[in-house]
Design an enzyme around this catalytic site. Structure first.
Site, short mmCIF file in Angstrom:
data_model
loop_
_atom_site.label_atom_id
_atom_site.label_comp_id
_atom_site.label_asym_id
_atom_site.label_seq_id
_atom_site.Cartn_x
_atom_site.Cartn_y
_atom_site.Cartn_z
N HIS A 66 0.85 -1.19 0.00
CA HIS A 66 0.00 0.00 0.00
C HIS A 66 0.88 1.24 0.00
CE1 HIS A 66 -3.41 -2.54 1.89
NE2 HIS A 66 -3.63 -2.38 0.61
N GLU B 163 1.83 3.73 3.06
CA GLU B 163 2.37 3.20 4.32
C GLU B 163 3.90 3.25 4.29
OE1 GLU B 163 0.19 -0.54 4.57
OE2 GLU B 163 -1.71 0.55 4.46
N ARG C 192 -3.20 4.76 -1.99
CA ARG C 192 -3.09 3.43 -1.40
C ARG C 192 -2.86 2.35 -2.46
NH1 ARG C 192 -5.39 0.02 2.73
NH2 ARG C 192 -6.62 -1.70 1.88
N HIS D 181 2.66 -3.76 6.72
CA HIS D 181 1.74 -2.64 6.47
C HIS D 181 1.83 -1.62 7.60
CE1 HIS D 181 -1.16 -4.81 3.59
NE2 HIS D 181 -0.25 -5.72 3.89
N GLU E 86 0.99 -4.85 11.04
CA GLU E 86 0.60 -3.45 10.89
C GLU E 86 1.46 -2.69 11.89
OE1 GLU E 86 -1.70 -1.98 8.95
OE2 GLU E 86 -2.92 -3.62 8.18
#
Lengths: 384, 177
Positions: free
Chosen positions: A158, A161, A216, A286, A360
């Site tokens: 993405h 990020e 994104r 991510h 994440e």
């Protein structure tokens, strides 16, 4: 460092200030010399950061009042540079891992890393993006007669990020800097090969640097070029298109025209399929949210090795927390985050890779995607 | 579950001072999401177990700084792409955080999770009274849809009277460009 503004009121205060100047490494900005300090005259003095509290306490103790004229000298210095990143780049061999780098520099970094670590690192072609840019991964492999299992890690699926590619680069650096001296890392490399894809969604990443910081998806054109981008993490063949997606190109979670419709997805899929019998672990990085996510996103039915998956993830989260106290939540995407289908992590698990995780990284929403550079180091260190 | 009414959540939270991580206050809250409604904000009740720090001094410094500007404040992209915020803009950013908190509350359901992603633009609006007024265009990130939603907010602030969002409206996707 801070700059204080003081107007001494009495001769005693003047003497005390002069004393401070001669005993501590303070930087007098105004007047030039301690002997020119006078009652009633402005005094500007730069106090090095480690002494700030001590000096404040000292002034309070002597009832000398002060104002903080400049709360952060470095900040001001940085702002006054026309392009402060350029001054770092002039340092040869000094790749700054605590800054975000544009794709151009990441390509150069990969070449350089292979050159200076050729006994361990090789750069390989993975495929091409929709805008025809080349995707490369790095293979970190210690020569040995043993057949080794593989750990795959991809970053930057993405575009917005940014901390994710920053982490991949940091990770490679850490391994290469410490594999000889750190027994854990050297044991690691005796038994495992590491494959790292620093930026999966190259076109999107570049777009987030040049046009839209919060982009994104990738940059595939749809509807005659009136709409762009497929969410690559909805494009894999893991219950594709079933839940947590949109079929509309204008959505951020548009799953594409079909499973693996995107060249970036296909590049990763082809490679992993080929090597899958040797791949032990699939990691995809991510941000943000601070989670270690296990399969699945498209169903709440747990994967076959769910217990072991959770156990390992929990140990990872505990180790991570041990560094700076950052807390990560562990669990399947469908139970602790939201439902989604077509994710790369679910696909990897479904084709047989036993340990498949989505990380994440920081933070929790305070800065979100626009994580300040001063958090790159702690984020990477704790994740390491 | 409360039949015919909605879903109620009982929360225990710890509030942490952004400027002083060691300064915390416990808080309990009740949040009621109304059944089936799209346009009604959830009801919120809360109790602070302790006192919030007095911020009079910092408030007055900021207030006087803005009042003494020769031209109305204008700024863009806070933070910048690298996450940087200049010291003068920190209070402007915090004000946006607070104001967007109100907007987020008014627009939240059990299926949304909003965060302030970035301030796209902020313009100070001249006023003849003692209040400060700022016209913000912010970007809100919604976690489930992953959408970035531009939102316009008109924010009033005064050291003694606190924050007020007098106007806010969701903008179409390209409004931020």
């Amino acid at each position: 460092d801070q700059v204080f503004h003081i107007v001494p009121e009495t001769f005693q205060q003047v003497q005390h200030l002069q004393h401070l100047c001669s005993t501590l490494p303070l930087d007098l900005w105004k007047p030039q010399l301690p002997e020119d300090i006078c009652a009633g005259k402005d005094l500007h003095i730069r106090v090095p950061a480690p002494l700030v509290q001590e000096v404040k306490d000292n002034l309070d103790h002597h009832t000398i009042s002060y104002k903080v004229l400049i709360p952060d000298v470095q900040e001001l210095v940085d702002q006054s540079m026309p392009n402060e990143r350029r001054s770092h780049r002039q340092v040869p061999e000094g790749y700054i891992y605590t800054q975000y780098h544009p794709m151009e520099e990441i390509y150069q970094w990969m070449t350089q890393i292979q050159k200076s670590n050729s006994e361990l690192v090789t750069q390989h072609y993975l495929g091409k993006t929709i805008e025809n840019r080349t995707m490369y991964y790095l293979q970190i492999s210690q020569p040995s007669d043993k057949a080794k299992k593989i750990i795959w890690m991809d970053c930057g699926i993405h575009a917005r990020e940014w901390i994710s590619p920053a982490f991949c680069q940091w990770f490679v650096k850490e391994i290469l800097q410490n594999y000889k001296s750190d027994p854990k890392i050297s044991r690691f490399l005796q038994n495992l090969d590491l494959y790292v894809l620093p930026v999966l969604n190259i076109d999107g990443y570049i777009y987030s640097w040049e046009k839209d910081r919060l982009w994104r998806k990738n940059r595939s054109p749809h509807m005659n070029g009136t709409c762009y981008g497929t969410d690559l993490n909805r494009n894999f063949n893991s219950s594709w298109g079933s839940i947590g997606v949109s079929y509309n190109c204008s959505s951020e979670i548009f799953c594409g025209s079909g499973p693996e419709s995107e060249p970036e997805t296909r590049a990763v899929v082809q490679f992993i399929k080929r090597k899958k019998s040797d791949i032990l672990c699939y990691l995809t990085i991510h941000s943000y949210g601070q989670y270690i996510l296990t399969p699945y996103g498209f169903t709440s039915k747990p994967p076959s090795n769910s217990e072991e998956l959770m156990h390992v993830a929990e140990k990872a989260a505990a180790a991570l927390m041990g560094k700076y106290g950052t807390s990560y939540k562990v669990g399947s995407t469908s139970s602790i985050l939201y439902s989604n289908s077509g994710s790369s992590r679910d696909w990897a698990h479904m084709i047989g890779i036993p340990f498949s995780y989505t990380f994440e990284l920081r933070d929790n929403g305070t800065h979100g995607f626009v994580l300040p550079v001063d958090q790159i180091q702690p984020t990477c260190e704790e994740t390491m | 579950d409360i039949d015919d009414v909605g879903h109620k959540y009982y929360l225990e939270l710890v509030l942490e001072d952004v400027l002083d991580k060691d300064s915390t206050v416990n808080c309990t809250a009740e949040v009621l999401y109304h059944l089936g409604s799209k346009n009604v904000a959830p009801d919120v009740q809360f109790t602070l177990e302790g006192e919030l720090k007095n911020t009079d001094e910092a408030d007055n410094v900021f207030y006087n700084q803005i009042k003494s500007l020769e031209k109305e404040l204008v700024a863009e992209n806070i933070p910048d792409s690298h996450g940087n915020v200049s010291p003068e803009m920190e209070p402007i950013r915090r004000l946006a955080w607070v104001a967007s908190g109100y907007v987020i509350w008014q627009n939240s359901t059990e299926n949304t999770k909003f965060h302030l992603a970035q301030i796209k633009r902020v313009k100070q609006v001249k006023r003849s009274d003692e209040y400060l007024e700022f016209d913000y265009m912010v970007l809100l990130h919604e976690m489930v849809s992953q959408e970035i939603i531009p939102w316009q907010m008109t924010v009033l602030w005064h050291p003694q009277h606190g924050v007020q969002v007098t106007q806010d409206s969701r903008q179409p996707k390209h409004a931020s460009e």
